[in-house]
Design a protein around this motif. Structure first.
Motif, PDB file in Angstrom:
ATOM      1  N   LYS A 117       0.830  -1.197   0.000  1.00  0.00           N
ATOM      2  CA  LYS A 117       0.000   0.000   0.000  1.00  0.00           C
ATOM      3  C   LYS A 117       0.873   1.259   0.000  1.00  0.00           C
ATOM      4  O   LYS A 117       0.750   2.123  -0.870  1.00  0.00           O
ATOM      5  CB  LYS A 117      -0.936   0.031   1.212  1.00  0.00           C
ATOM      6  N   SER A 118       1.783   1.314   0.967  1.00  0.00           N
ATOM      7  CA  SER A 118       2.528   2.547   1.206  1.00  0.00           C
ATOM      8  C   SER A 118       3.614   2.826   0.173  1.00  0.00           C
ATOM      9  O   SER A 118       4.235   3.884   0.212  1.00  0.00           O
ATOM     10  CB  SER A 118       3.158   2.503   2.605  1.00  0.00           C
ATOM     11  N   GLU A 119       3.834   1.896  -0.734  1.00  0.00           N
ATOM     12  CA  GLU A 119       4.803   2.154  -1.808  1.00  0.00           C
ATOM     13  C   GLU A 119       4.325   3.252  -2.747  1.00  0.00           C
ATOM     14  O   GLU A 119       5.123   3.839  -3.486  1.00  0.00           O
ATOM     15  CB  GLU A 119       5.057   0.873  -2.606  1.00  0.00           C
ATOM     16  N   LEU A 120       3.012   3.540  -2.723  1.00  0.00           N
ATOM     17  CA  LEU A 120       2.445   4.619  -3.517  1.00  0.00           C
ATOM     18  C   LEU A 120       1.589   5.509  -2.622  1.00  0.00           C
ATOM     19  O   LEU A 120       1.251   5.135  -1.491  1.00  0.00           O
ATOM     20  CB  LEU A 120       1.588   4.059  -4.660  1.00  0.00           C
ATOM     21  N   MET A 121       1.229   6.676  -3.139  1.00  0.00           N
ATOM     22  CA  MET A 121       0.381   7.606  -2.402  1.00  0.00           C
ATOM     23  C   MET A 121      -1.009   7.654  -3.033  1.00  0.00           C
ATOM     24  O   MET A 121      -1.181   7.305  -4.207  1.00  0.00           O
ATOM     25  CB  MET A 121       1.003   9.004  -2.396  1.00  0.00           C
ATOM     26  N   PRO A 122      -1.998   8.121  -2.272  1.00  0.00           N
ATOM     27  CA  PRO A 122      -3.334   8.267  -2.854  1.00  0.00           C
ATOM     28  C   PRO A 122      -3.424   9.507  -3.729  1.00  0.00           C
ATOM     29  O   PRO A 122      -2.647  10.455  -3.586  1.00  0.00           O
ATOM     30  CB  PRO A 122      -4.226   8.420  -1.623  1.00  0.00           C
ATOM     31  N   LEU A 123      -4.376   9.506  -4.655  1.00  0.00           N
ATOM     32  CA  LEU A 123      -4.729  10.734  -5.353  1.00  0.00           C
ATOM     33  C   LEU A 123      -5.432  11.672  -4.376  1.00  0.00           C
ATOM     34  O   LEU A 123      -6.174  11.225  -3.487  1.00  0.00           O
ATOM     35  CB  LEU A 123      -5.658  10.432  -6.525  1.00  0.00           C
ATOM     36  N   HIS A 124      -5.202  12.954  -4.530  1.00  0.00           N
ATOM     37  CA  HIS A 124      -5.912  13.889  -3.669  1.00  0.00           C
ATOM     38  C   HIS A 124      -7.403  13.852  -3.994  1.00  0.00           C
ATOM     39  O   HIS A 124      -7.814  13.589  -5.129  1.00  0.00           O
ATOM     40  CB  HIS A 124      -5.369  15.309  -3.861  1.00  0.00           C
ATOM     41  N   THR A 125      -8.207  14.122  -3.006  1.00  0.00           N
ATOM     42  CA  THR A 125      -9.660  14.038  -3.180  1.00  0.00           C
ATOM     43  C   THR A 125     -10.171  14.961  -4.283  1.00  0.00           C
ATOM     44  O   THR A 125     -11.168  14.641  -4.951  1.00  0.00           O
ATOM     45  CB  THR A 125     -10.374  14.381  -1.870  1.00  0.00           C
ATOM     46  N   THR A 126      -9.518  16.103  -4.497  1.00  0.00           N
ATOM     47  CA  THR A 126      -9.977  17.002  -5.555  1.00  0.00           C
ATOM     48  C   THR A 126      -9.786  16.389  -6.934  1.00  0.00           C
ATOM     49  O   THR A 126     -10.526  16.719  -7.868  1.00  0.00           O
ATOM     50  CB  THR A 126      -9.216  18.343  -5.496  1.00  0.00           C
ATOM     51  N   VAL A 127      -8.800  15.504  -7.074  1.00  0.00           N
ATOM     52  CA  VAL A 127      -8.555  14.851  -8.362  1.00  0.00           C
ATOM     53  C   VAL A 127      -9.666  13.854  -8.671  1.00  0.00           C
ATOM     54  O   VAL A 127     -10.243  13.852  -9.761  1.00  0.00           O
ATOM     55  CB  VAL A 127      -7.176  14.164  -8.370  1.00  0.00           C
ATOM     56  N   THR A 128      -9.984  13.008  -7.713  1.00  0.00           N
ATOM     57  CA  THR A 128     -11.047  12.014  -7.949  1.00  0.00           C
ATOM     58  C   THR A 128     -12.423  12.662  -7.994  1.00  0.00           C
ATOM     59  O   THR A 128     -13.313  12.191  -8.714  1.00  0.00           O
ATOM     60  CB  THR A 128     -11.004  10.926  -6.870  1.00  0.00           C
ATOM     61  N   ASP A 129     -12.600  13.749  -7.248  1.00  0.00           N
ATOM     62  CA  ASP A 129     -13.906  14.437  -7.279  1.00  0.00           C
ATOM     63  C   ASP A 129     -14.168  15.082  -8.641  1.00  0.00           C
ATOM     64  O   ASP A 129     -15.313  15.155  -9.088  1.00  0.00           O
ATOM     65  CB  ASP A 129     -13.969  15.511  -6.195  1.00  0.00           C
ATOM     66  N   SER A 130     -13.095  15.559  -9.292  1.00  0.00           N
ATOM     67  CA  SER A 130     -13.287  16.305 -10.539  1.00  0.00           C
ATOM     68  C   SER A 130     -13.212  15.429 -11.781  1.00  0.00           C
ATOM     69  O   SER A 130     -13.550  15.885 -12.871  1.00  0.00           O
ATOM     70  CB  SER A 130     -12.234  17.416 -10.649  1.00  0.00           C
TER      71      SER A 130
END
Length: 596
Positions: A573-586
């Motif tokens: 999991k921690s080998e990558l970061m999440p997309l910011h919520t504004t990215v998935t929201d838009s």
């Protein structure tokens, strides 16, 4: 401020923003709107306007949301050499959470670097699309055609770097290779990173035919040259052939990974054989006399660096030397990045890289050293006392460039790839030993068996030696975490480091003889230890009016490091970061993956 060529051009490009295409800060990262009265017919009509356009692409590398701080010092930690900012507040939904692997999609430091990387891609896409269509590209004078080909190659290389940074932090990401103005699709979903890598590797192969070698341009030229293109292609090939976290939440590499190691070996060998780039005889000089002093390194060791200028984030500067490194009088500057005690003690005492990489002190405006404790030791390659005019400055932006690729990386990438393909050949040994000889101040005429990597190692042992050599060579340069990921070693090394730190606190082997206190000379302009770093405190302990002391090996390591260091790391999991919520929201075509 740095006064070399690219910095002045980037500054003028930013001030003349009407000659660039930009992603609107108010809209989705993939949605663009024109911000200029000048259209592509105007921008791509003269060589000078195209130069400003491409230098605007370069500008997307710099500033707070580029390699000025976030991509260089927030995203790159924690690893087995250094720790990102500790202490409270934690969790902070900010840089500490990123470093210690407790990052969430709402983290405030995720959105803007992501957007800036796509801004750079959009600017590069415009250049790549329109430059070859110019009348001057095919029918201009030889000088015009040569310059436009170079600008085309630079744009291809810059786009590859932007995508590499996106992939190694976020995995499969949306990929677009045309300007937004000619695209028919607005919302892009994730693209398999292997497809992106293969496209970029082909782009870089083309770019290498378009840009000159270092020896073919002015010694003051900071723009991308062919050595940088080939070195980036080698680096990208090793990522493509290495392990990465996939959508099935497994760390995997392709069965054809050796094809990419061959690309890395061939590209690095081409650079080595060309002899345009060489090691600076002094490891310290690379950082003290060149990068920190804001001078171009004369041997070509720094194949590519991100030029910083302007004195503020908006104009593309960096916080190197302010956010990290020694503090002024113990209070000015962040001193945010910690050299792990286990990393410090991994160095041979005679390895000159140790005291360049690690700075166990703060400093006064009068250049008086103020030693720091072992557990609060900071990184030293970009220290403020090496930056002209910044020793006593309250400024946060020092104009220090970020080194993207050094020649020692070319040598060690070659050794790694050659070993993977053919085992530890004589050429692989020589590549590693060039780096080692420089590290110990030895020349080829004064061999030392304790310096050269001895022959007779098997493939696995030689690989492990390269892994360790890269640790000693590149600490603090934003490389290590991503190396460990592509080797599928990050979780293992973080766990091993935690165990080693606990053993150090308990004075267990191999740390049983280390001192609990270090004594030093007061009012000195250099670190002058009175007792040994490698033996118990003598009895009687050093004393006198000119002697000071600080705590060394002890429970402070537990309280200041082990409380925070990689505490949230979760394998797969921690080998990558999440997309910011504004990215998935838009973007309805995107969703969180990788366990977020």
């Amino acid at each position: 401020m740095r006064t070399t060529k690219i910095s002045k051009f980037i500054l003028s490009a930013l001030l003349a923003g009407g000659l660039t295409f930009s992603v609107s800060s108010c809209k989705d990262y993939l949605e663009t709107e024109p911000v200029s009265l000048f259209g592509p017919d105007y921008v791509f009509s003269t060589v000078s306007s195209v130069q400003k356009q491409v230098l605007g692409v370069y500008a997307s590398l710099a500033g707070d949301n580029g390699y000025g701080i976030r991509l260089s010092m927030y995203y790159t930690l924690d690893d087995d050499l250094m720790m990102g900012q500790g202490a409270t507040p934690f969790p902070d939904n900010e840089r500490r959470d990123i470093a210690h692997y407790t990052v969430q999609p709402s983290n405030t430091q995720l959105a803007n670097p992501f957007k800036q990387l796509y801004q750079g891609i959009e600017r590069a896409n415009n250049s790549i699309y329109y430059i070859p269509k110019m009348e001057l590209y095919t029918n201009g004078t030889e000088a015009q055609k040569r310059e436009l080909r170079r600008l085309h190659g630079e744009a291809l290389t810059l786009r590859a770097q932007f995508y590499l940074e996106l992939i190694r932090n976020w995995g499969d990401v949306p990929a677009r290779f045309l300007p937004a103005s000619v695209e028919t699709e607005l919302f892009f979903g994730r693209t398999n990173r292997d497809e992106i890598y293969d496209k970029l590797l082909a782009d870089l192969e083309e770019a290498a035919t378009l840009v000159p070698w270092r020896s073919e341009v002015s010694a003051k030229d900071e723009r991308i040259t062919q050595g940088a293109v080939r070195a980036l292609r080698a680096r990208m090939a090793l990522y493509r052939g290495g392990y990465s976290l996939r959508l099935n939440r497994q760390m995997e590499r392709g069965s054809n990974y050796l094809e990419y190691y061959k690309i890395a070996r061939d590209e690095t060998k081409t650079i080595i054989d060309r002899n345009d780039h060489r090691l600076n005889p002094s490891f310290e000089a690379v950082f003290k006399d060149n990068i920190a002093a804001q001078r171009i390194e004369p041997n070509g060791e720094v194949l590519w660096e991100v030029a910083m200028a302007g004195g503020s984030s908006a104009l593309g500067d960096s916080k190197l030397g302010y956010y990290n490194g020694p503090r002024l009088n113990g209070s000015i500057g962040n001193g945010a990045l910690t050299i792990l005690p286990t990393y410090f003690y991994s160095f041979n005492p005679n390895d000159l890289r140790r005291d360049v990489t690690a700075a166990p002190y703060n400093i006064s405006a009068a250049s008086i050293i103020q030693p720091r404790t072992l557990q609060t030791m900071v990184d030293g390659k970009f220290r403020r006392d090496w930056i002209p005019g910044m020793l006593a400055s309250n400024a946060q932006y020092f104009g220090v460039n970020w080194p993207m690729i050094r020649y020692s990386d070319v040598l060690l990438m070659f050794a790694e790839a050659e070993n993977e393909l053919n085992g530890p050949t004589a050429d692989a040994y020589e590549a590693v030993n060039q780096v080692r000889r420089r590290a110990f101040g030895k020349s080829a005429n004064t061999p030392d068996v304790t310096v050269d990597l001895a022959g007779g190692l098997g493939k696995s042992d030689f690989f492990n030696a390269v892994v360790q050599e890269r640790a000693w060579e590149f600490g603090g340069e934003g490389i290590r975490k991503y190396d460990l990921i592509r080797w599928n070693m990050l979780g293992q090394r973080l766990s091993e480091t935690k165990a080693a730190l606990a053993a150090m606190v308990a004075k267990k082997a191999p740390y049983e003889t280390l001192p609990s206190t270090m004594y030093f000379k007061n009012n000195s302009t250099k670190v002058e230890w009175v007792n040994s770093l490698y033996a118990p405190v003598p009895s009687p302990a050093p004393s006198g009016a000119d002697i000071g002391s600080i705590a060394w090996v002890g429970n402070g390591i537990t309280n200041t490091i082990l409380t925070y260091y990689a505490v949230g790391f979760t394998p797969n999991k921690s080998e990558l970061m999440p997309l910011h919520t504004t990215v998935t929201d838009s973007n309805p075509s995107l969703k969180q993956e990788y366990g977020y």
